[in-house]
Design a protein around this motif. Structure first.
Motif: not given
Length: 363
Positions: A180-189
């Motif tokens: 899946s390789a999830p990544e959460v950004s500070a902008s909410g994406f």
């Protein structure tokens, strides 16, 4: 509990929503190999105090009690994801694979994966185009065709021939799970593979958590269902009880030119490739969005089907609707915004906790 009280209640715990999504994304679940994610969701339902049962095939049917047992509702999302399966052991020690679900081979190129051998051994690897090195093939790497016939799996094992692969215990028919390789950004994406439909599952669980935490008695019982074969077209065809009068399917809305999906809110699908959704149920959901100030849009999906289509094709006499989170690059490396997921979970909460309108069979 009155509707007015429900409207003013705290709705969705965003931390729980994101934590649940990220946990689901770590659990491989290509169609046909979903036992592990089913066990996790069953454990979560137990923690929430929700009773459930498993179908013969392993899908989950949970029950939220309600007053009017003649007007049972259903909400459904799918736990299975895209993946691949070994179809050939190659003479160079690599593997040809066949897709599980409908996704393009170009999206597979470069993906890190886990091969799950029937012995229980898990082997890591990478899906690569047949011509992967510019130092070898020069400009031919840009002109080679894209597709599953031009992709191979390179295992991170000492394998240079078919005999080496057989010693490793690799077989035709072994499942391949894509990271899946999830990544959460500070902008909410949130960027990840398999947001379709684990984001929908997370939204459903978050809505159920709010209902259970507030000890709400629903106006009618709700079956909260999690299917295991939507990506291969089976979906909710086998999971429904005969007493369900309407079904809301939870899945992704596609962001692209020519579409009207809401990236930061809920999208109500008016029609997909299987035909229009129920007029009255769809407009009831639109009214709930308006009543509770939930950002939303309407869209029509041309090349799309969901659990709802499978339920109708199986002969169920039910009203159906489709509610969506906004998703970019569906069936590729996908992206959503947490605002969209929060809005979806809130709509599901209000839908399950709202008095059902009297069915209008006229227009």
């Amino acid at each position: 509990m009155s509707d007015q009280h429900a409207s003013n209640a705290p709705i969705i715990n965003t931390d729980y929503l994101l934590e649940t999504l990220l946990t689901l994304l770590t659990i491989p679940s290509p169609s046909g190999m979903t036992d592990k994610v089913v066990r996790w969701v069953c454990h979560e339902l137990t923690q929430l105090g929700v009773e459930y049962e498993l179908t013969h095939r392993g899908a989950i049917r949970a029950t939220l009690p309600g007053k009017d047992e003649k007007r049972v509702r259903g909400v459904v999302a799918h736990l299975d994801t895209l993946g691949a399966m070994v179809r050939e052991l190659k003479g160079n020690g690599r593997l040809s694979v066949s897709p599980i679900g409908h996704w393009n081979g170009r999206f597979a190129e470069g993906a890190r994966v886990t091969l799950m051998a029937e012995s229980g051994r898990h082997m890591r690897g990478t899906l690569l185009p047949l011509k992967a090195s510019g130092h070898v093939y020069n400009e031919a790497i840009d002109s080679q065709p894209a597709g599953w016939d031009y992709v191979e799996l390179r295992l991170d094992e000492r394998a240079q021939c078919v005999a080496d692969l057989m010693k490793l215990g690799v077989h035709v028919g072994d499942y391949v799970a894509v990271d899946s390789a999830p990544e959460v950004s500070a902008s909410g994406f949130v960027n990840a593979r398999h947001l379709d439909d684990k984001a929908g599952v997370a939204a459903m669980l978050a809505a159920v958590r709010t209902i259970m935490a507030q000890d709400i008695t629903l106006p009618a019982p709700v079956y909260v269902m999690f299917t295991i074969s939507e990506e291969v077209g089976v979906g909710a065809s086998h999971i429904l009880h005969g007493d369900i009068s309407e079904l809301v399917s939870v899945d992704n809305g596609t962001l692209a030119p020519g579409q009207n999906t809401c990236e930061f809110g809920v999208t109500i699908a008016m029609k997909d490739s299987s035909g229009p959704f129920d007029y009255h149920l769809t407009h009831h959901l639109l009214d709930l969005c308006k009543e509770h100030a939930i950002m939303h849009s309407r869209d029509v999906f041309r090349y799309y089907r969901s659990d709802a289509a499978a339920a109708l094709e199986a002969g169920n006499d039910i009203r159906t609707a489709l509610v969506c989170f906004g998703l970019d690059a569906s069936h590729g490396y996908e992206r959503i915004h947490m605002d969209s997921l929060h809005a979806l979970a809130a709509l599901l909460f209000y839908y399950m906790n709202h008095q059902l309108p009297v069915p209008d069979r006229g227009m």
